[in-house]
Design a protein around this motif. Structure first.
Motif, PDB file in Angstrom:
ATOM      1  N   LYS A  44       0.841  -1.195   0.000  1.00 28.76           N
ATOM      2  CA  LYS A  44       0.000   0.000   0.000  1.00 28.76           C
ATOM      3  C   LYS A  44       0.877   1.246   0.000  1.00 28.76           C
ATOM      4  N   LYS A  45       0.311   2.354  -0.466  1.00 29.57           N
ATOM      5  CA  LYS A  45       1.120   3.551  -0.720  1.00 29.57           C
ATOM      6  C   LYS A  45       1.732   4.148   0.539  1.00 29.57           C
ATOM      7  N   ASN A  46       1.116   3.977   1.691  1.00 27.60           N
ATOM      8  CA  ASN A  46       1.659   4.566   2.918  1.00 27.60           C
ATOM      9  C   ASN A  46       2.447   3.556   3.759  1.00 27.60           C
ATOM     10  N   ALA A  47       2.855   2.464   3.169  1.00 27.58           N
ATOM     11  CA  ALA A  47       3.536   1.407   3.908  1.00 27.58           C
ATOM     12  C   ALA A  47       4.871   1.892   4.472  1.00 27.58           C
ATOM     13  N   ILE A  48       5.184   1.393   5.676  1.00 33.39           N
ATOM     14  CA  ILE A  48       6.467   1.638   6.319  1.00 33.39           C
ATOM     15  C   ILE A  48       7.307   0.371   6.136  1.00 33.39           C
ATOM     16  N   CYS A  49       8.441   0.497   5.451  1.00 27.49           N
ATOM     17  CA  CYS A  49       9.222  -0.674   5.045  1.00 27.49           C
ATOM     18  C   CYS A  49      10.647  -0.612   5.586  1.00 27.49           C
ATOM     19  N   LEU A  50      11.264  -1.792   5.654  1.00 26.50           N
ATOM     20  CA  LEU A  50      12.684  -1.925   6.002  1.00 26.50           C
ATOM     21  C   LEU A  50      13.354  -2.796   4.956  1.00 26.50           C
ATOM     22  N   ASP A  51      14.425  -2.289   4.372  1.00 30.53           N
ATOM     23  CA  ASP A  51      15.278  -3.055   3.458  1.00 30.53           C
ATOM     24  C   ASP A  51      16.538  -3.406   4.244  1.00 30.53           C
ATOM     25  N   LEU A  52      16.613  -4.657   4.698  1.00 36.66           N
ATOM     26  CA  LEU A  52      17.721  -5.098   5.549  1.00 36.66           C
ATOM     27  C   LEU A  52      18.742  -5.882   4.720  1.00 36.66           C
ATOM     28  N   PHE A  53      19.998  -5.882   5.167  1.00 35.45           N
ATOM     29  CA  PHE A  53      21.117  -6.404   4.349  1.00 35.45           C
ATOM     30  C   PHE A  53      21.108  -5.652   3.014  1.00 35.45           C
ATOM     31  N   SER A  54      21.006  -4.344   3.081  1.00 39.44           N
ATOM     32  CA  SER A  54      20.558  -3.546   1.936  1.00 39.44           C
ATOM     33  C   SER A  54      21.548  -3.485   0.782  1.00 39.44           C
ATOM     34  N   GLU A 103      23.040   2.380  10.236  1.00 38.92           N
ATOM     35  CA  GLU A 103      24.145   1.454  10.497  1.00 38.92           C
ATOM     36  C   GLU A 103      23.644   0.405  11.484  1.00 38.92           C
ATOM     37  N   THR A 104      23.548  -0.820  11.044  1.00 40.55           N
ATOM     38  CA  THR A 104      23.004  -1.856  11.925  1.00 40.55           C
ATOM     39  C   THR A 104      23.553  -3.225  11.559  1.00 40.55           C
ATOM     40  N   ASP A 105      23.888  -3.996  12.587  1.00 37.13           N
ATOM     41  CA  ASP A 105      24.252  -5.393  12.405  1.00 37.13           C
ATOM     42  C   ASP A 105      22.987  -6.186  12.700  1.00 37.13           C
ATOM     43  N   LEU A 106      22.320  -6.618  11.669  1.00 41.93           N
ATOM     44  CA  LEU A 106      20.978  -7.184  11.756  1.00 41.93           C
ATOM     45  C   LEU A 106      20.041  -6.126  12.349  1.00 41.93           C
ATOM     46  N   PHE A 107      19.482  -6.351  13.553  1.00 43.47           N
ATOM     47  CA  PHE A 107      18.524  -5.398  14.111  1.00 43.47           C
ATOM     48  C   PHE A 107      19.102  -4.547  15.239  1.00 43.47           C
ATOM     49  N   SER A 108      20.418  -4.478  15.360  1.00 42.04           N
ATOM     50  CA  SER A 108      21.026  -3.848  16.534  1.00 42.04           C
ATOM     51  C   SER A 108      20.628  -2.388  16.728  1.00 42.04           C
ATOM     52  N   ASN A 109      20.420  -1.644  15.655  1.00 43.55           N
ATOM     53  CA  ASN A 109      20.051  -0.227  15.762  1.00 43.55           C
ATOM     54  C   ASN A 109      18.681   0.075  15.155  1.00 43.55           C
ATOM     55  N   ILE A 110      17.861  -0.945  14.991  1.00 44.45           N
ATOM     56  CA  ILE A 110      16.500  -0.760  14.469  1.00 44.45           C
ATOM     57  C   ILE A 110      15.569  -0.552  15.660  1.00 44.45           C
ATOM     58  N   GLU A 111      14.742   0.486  15.589  1.00 42.94           N
ATOM     59  CA  GLU A 111      13.958   0.869  16.755  1.00 42.94           C
ATOM     60  C   GLU A 111      12.461   0.957  16.504  1.00 42.94           C
ATOM     61  N   LYS A 112      11.996   0.624  15.291  1.00 41.52           N
ATOM     62  CA  LYS A 112      10.567   0.726  15.035  1.00 41.52           C
ATOM     63  C   LYS A 112      10.025  -0.578  14.486  1.00 41.52           C
TER      64      LYS A 112
END
Length: 212
Positions: A44-54, A103-112
Motif C-alpha cells: 500500500k502507498k503509505n507502507a512503512i518498510c525496512l530493506d535489511l542487508f541492503s 548502520e546496523t548489524d541485523l537489528f542492533s540499531n533498528i527501533e521501530k
C-alpha cells in the motif's frame, strides 16, 4: 578474469531505478528483481518498510520509486555500502523525508516496527563455494555472499528476531537458496502465523512470504 560488466558500466537498472555500483556492492540479480516486482503489487502507498542487508539499496529504492508515499529504512552494516545507498537515493531523487539509512548489524540499531521487511541476506553455503562463479568470488563482496557452512547463519538469526520488528499482520519477503527450504520452513512454523514459498522465473524456489 574479467571484471563483471555491471561494474564496468557502473550501474544497473532495477525496476525503473538506476542503481550505481561505484562502491562495488553486490550486483543486483534478476531473480531478486522478479520477487520484488511481485511484492510491489501488494504494498500500500503509505507502507512503512525496512530493506535489511541492503547493499546497493536496490530493493528499497525500487519500492520508494514505484509506490507513492511509501517510507523505507535501509539497514546496512558496512559503511562503504551505506555510502552507496546514499548515492543511489540521490541519483533516483528520493526525498530525504521518505527514508533513513541505518548502520546496523541485523537489528542492533533498528527501533521501530514495519509493515514490510525485505531481506536478501548472505545465504551462499561455504561448503558449496566450488559452485560459485570465479568472477563472483574474485570481484563481489564476500560479506554479501557467505553465511556459515550451510549458508544459514544470517537467515536463522534474522527469522528468530524479525517478528519483533513487524507490526500486527506485518509481512516479510526473504530470498534464499532452494536447498535451505526445509530448514527455513521449520523456523517459520514455530514463529509465524502464515507463510508461502515461491519459485523464481527459472522455476527454482527462491523466496518466501511470511506473515506475523
Amino acid at each position: 578474469m574479467n571484471l563483471p560488466e555491471e561494474y564496468i558500466k557502473g550501474e544497473k537498472d532495477f525496476l525503473g531505478a538506476t542503481i550505481n555500483l561505484s562502491k562495488r556492492p553486490f550486483i543486483p540479480r534478476e531473480e531478486t528483481e522478479y520477487w520484488v516486482s511481485l511484492a510491489i503489487k501488494e504494498i500500500k502507498k503509505n507502507a512503512i518498510c525496512l530493506d535489511l542487508f541492503s547493499g546497493s539499496g536496490c530493493i528499497g529504492i525500487s519500492i520508494l520509486k514505484n509506490i507513492p508515499s511509501s517510507y523505507c529504512d535501509f539497514g546496512e552494516k558496512e559503511e562503504i555500502f551505506r555510502d552507496q545507498i546514499k548515492i543511489n537515493l540521490e541519483i533516483n531523487k528520493i526525498e530525504n523525508s521518505r527514508y533513513d539509512v541505518i548502520e546496523t548489524d541485523l537489528f542492533s540499531n533498528i527501533e521501530k516496527q514495519y509493515d514490510y521487511i525485505f531481506a536478501n541476506p548472505p545465504y551462499v553455503a561455504l561448503n558449496r563455494i566450488n559452485e560459485v562463479g570465479s568472477d563472483v568470488l574474485e570481484f563481489e563482496p564476500h560479506v554479501a555472499l557467505f553465511s556459515g557452512q550451510e549458508g544459514m547463519d544470517a537467515i536463522k538469526d534474522f527469522l528468530l528476531k524479525a517478528k519483533l520488528f513487524l507490526k500486527d499482520k506485518g509481512v516479510i519477503y526473504m530470498e534464499f537458496d532452494k536447498e535451505q527450504l526445509k530448514e527455513i520452513e521449520e523456523i517459520i512454523k514455530n514463529n509465524y502465523s502464515q507463510y508461502e514459498f515461491f519459485k523464481d522465473q527459472f522455476n527454482q524456489y527462491r523466496f518466501v512470504r511470511i506473515q506475523k
